[in-house]
Design an enzyme around this catalytic site. Structure first.
Site, short mmCIF file in Angstrom:
data_model
loop_
_atom_site.label_atom_id
_atom_site.label_comp_id
_atom_site.label_asym_id
_atom_site.label_seq_id
_atom_site.Cartn_x
_atom_site.Cartn_y
_atom_site.Cartn_z
N ASP A 1 15.83 27.27 99.80
CA ASP A 1 16.62 27.73 98.65
C ASP A 1 16.04 27.20 97.33
O ASP A 1 16.59 27.43 96.27
CB ASP A 1 18.10 27.37 98.79
CG ASP A 1 18.34 25.87 98.84
OD1 ASP A 1 17.37 25.13 99.02
OD2 ASP A 1 19.50 25.45 98.70
N HIS B 1 22.25 19.39 91.59
CA HIS B 1 22.12 19.21 93.05
C HIS B 1 20.86 18.46 93.48
O HIS B 1 20.76 18.08 94.65
CB HIS B 1 22.10 20.57 93.77
CG HIS B 1 23.38 21.35 93.63
ND1 HIS B 1 24.61 20.82 93.94
CD2 HIS B 1 23.60 22.64 93.23
CE1 HIS B 1 25.53 21.75 93.73
NE2 HIS B 1 24.95 22.84 93.29
N GLY C 1 19.71 23.34 96.37
CA GLY C 1 20.55 24.28 95.63
C GLY C 1 19.95 24.74 94.31
O GLY C 1 20.64 24.74 93.29
N ASP D 1 30.81 23.51 86.98
CA ASP D 1 30.09 24.45 87.84
C ASP D 1 30.95 24.77 89.06
O ASP D 1 31.77 23.95 89.49
CB ASP D 1 28.79 23.78 88.29
CG ASP D 1 27.75 24.72 88.85
OD1 ASP D 1 26.78 25.02 88.15
OD2 ASP D 1 27.91 25.14 90.03
N HIS E 1 30.05 24.90 92.00
CA HIS E 1 29.62 24.04 93.10
C HIS E 1 29.82 22.56 92.74
O HIS E 1 29.62 22.17 91.60
CB HIS E 1 28.14 24.29 93.41
CG HIS E 1 27.84 25.73 93.75
ND1 HIS E 1 27.29 26.61 92.84
CD2 HIS E 1 28.08 26.43 94.88
CE1 HIS E 1 27.18 27.80 93.42
NE2 HIS E 1 27.66 27.72 94.64
N ASP F 1 28.46 29.79 86.94
CA ASP F 1 28.84 30.46 88.20
C ASP F 1 30.32 30.28 88.50
O ASP F 1 30.85 30.84 89.46
CB ASP F 1 27.97 29.99 89.38
CG ASP F 1 27.77 28.50 89.41
OD1 ASP F 1 28.48 27.78 88.69
OD2 ASP F 1 26.90 28.03 90.18
N TYR G 1 24.51 33.10 87.93
CA TYR G 1 23.57 34.03 88.56
C TYR G 1 23.86 35.48 88.20
O TYR G 1 23.16 36.37 88.66
CB TYR G 1 23.54 33.75 90.08
CG TYR G 1 23.25 32.27 90.29
CD1 TYR G 1 21.96 31.77 90.08
CD2 TYR G 1 24.28 31.36 90.53
CE1 TYR G 1 21.71 30.41 90.16
CE2 TYR G 1 24.03 29.99 90.61
CZ TYR G 1 22.74 29.53 90.42
OH TYR G 1 22.47 28.18 90.47
FE FE2 Z 1 26.46 26.22 90.87
#
Ligand code: FE2
Length: 393
Positions: free
Chosen positions: A117, A158, A166, A193, A195, A282, A321
């Site tokens: 990724d 990340h 990530g 974020d 995440h 995101d 994204y």
């Molecule tokens: Fe993210």
């Protein structure tokens, strides 16, 4: 492209905007977010938001600066990636095949999180130095007395000490906070974020000098899988890691109410000297990786609450994204930070105008999805966090 000196002729209002042509160009080459930074920067410029703002020239980081957080082995692997300018030489002399996957042995790449990724490309090391350098430059600016700095190129939360993860290769957030720690005693990191800001939390899980407060989606199978409300830090720093996990379909009203309350509580308790805010886009509705239903305006009260503290503050980018929505969001945040209103219609002269079809408007409409979050669930999370805040001295 604009000229830096021309841009800097504008009057300062103590807001710095991190930029350099090289940073813009190199950050656009990341295959995962190819071209994103150019779309974002263009819209900010088209709305004239760079007027009355100081352009702070971003400098690439050195190898030694990367080593302040990342391991020697990992930095040495990154260093092996030739710059894009040397691509021809490298292909002719050092490899039989031009495949970028053959720059370094495959097993070595996977050990360092590279290739899956986190795709690799010629110029990756230059990219890492530019991204890390952008946030380090922003922090140096704050250390030198700048009140607010914006760096939409940074926020890659990340990347671990010895691993890319990530879509993040180097952790500019950690490197920036380490720079700030040389001058400031207590730092509050807030991560919006979608995440969990896992690697930043990991880096500071044992120190009482940094509080990491992350708002993120937390559900089985959702990346990165960490960020439960029970994860509160280690040893004497127990309580200094704060997670606010939410479920998919998150809408504005509930989020605003609870997040603003929590930010106020944390600031009051921890009394930070400086705040770093990761504004991953995101978490905005329409993102292909996230399932939130937040509109940019739903973050307004959080940002105002942070600005009202009148502390030195760094705003970073991160994930995002759906490029047009990311651009809309960070443009809106820039206007909020500057305290100016923007017209709803995307400026027709913007180079990427067609990306904003079909509405060509700045605001983003929410999706018709079910919000799995309830007041009862948020009350439970808040009561656990309020208990842990008692651990903060
Ligand atoms: Fe993210």
């Amino acid at each position: 492209m604009e000229n830096l000196s021309e841009l800097n002729e504008k009057t300062s209002n103590n807001i710095g905007y991190i930029f350099s042509e090289k940073l813009l160009d190199i950050s656009s080459k990341n295959p995962i977010i190819k071209g994103r930074s150019k779309i974002v920067h263009s819209l900010i410029k088209s709305y004239n938001l760079l007027e009355n703002i100081d352009i702070v020239k971003s400098k690439p980081s050195s190898y030694a600066e990367l080593r302040k957080f990342h391991s020697e082995d990992y930095c040495n692997v990154l260093k092996e990636f030739p710059s894009e300018n040397n691509r021809d030489n490298y292909s002719d002399e050092n490899t039989e095949n031009e495949s970028e996957a053959e720059i370094t042995a495959e097993d070595c790449l996977s050990e360092y999180g590279l290739g899956f990724d986190c795709p690799i490309w010629f110029g990756l090391y230059d990219y890492c130095k530019e991204i890390a350098g952008s946030t380090i430059s922003a922090c140096e600016e704050i250390v030198n007395g700048r009140k607010i700095v914006i760096n939409w190129f940074g926020g890659w939360h990340h990347a671990q000490r010895s691993q890319a993860a990530g879509y993040c290769y180097v952790n500019d957030v950690v490197l920036g906070i380490l720079k700030l720690r040389e001058y400031f005693n207590k730092i509050l990191y807030i991560d919006f974020d979608i995440h969990h800001g896992d690697a930043v939390a990991n880096a500071f899980e044992s120190t009482k000098k940094v509080v990491c407060l992350s708002f993120h989606q937390y559900e089985p199978g959702f990346y990165p899988g960490s960020g439960n409300v029970e994860e509160i830090g280690f040893g004497t720093a127990k309580g200094y890691t704060i997670n606010f996990p939410y479920k998919s379909g998150l809408q504005g009203d509930l989020f605003t109410e609870y997040s603003v309350k929590l930010i106020r509580n944390v600031v009051e308790k921890f009394k930070p000297n400086v705040i770093v805010v990761q504004c991953g886009a995101d978490s905005i509705t329409g993102d292909p990786l996230g399932n939130s239903n937040l509109k940019p305006k739903d973050i307004t009260d959080c940002i105002k609450c942070i600005l009202n503290e009148k502390l030195p503050t760094l705003f970073l980018g991160g994930g995002g994204y759906h490029f047009a929505n990311t651009s809309r969001y960070w443009t809106y945040l820039t206007s909020l930070i500057k305290n100016v209103d923007l017209p709803e219609d995307i400026p027709g002269e913007d180079e990427y105008f067609l990306k904003y079809s079909p509405g060509y408007e700045l605001s983003i409409q929410p999706r018709n999805i079910k919000d799995l979050n309830t007041r009862k669930y948020f009350d439970e999370i808040m009561s656990k966090i309020k208990e842990q805040l008692n651990l903060i001295e």
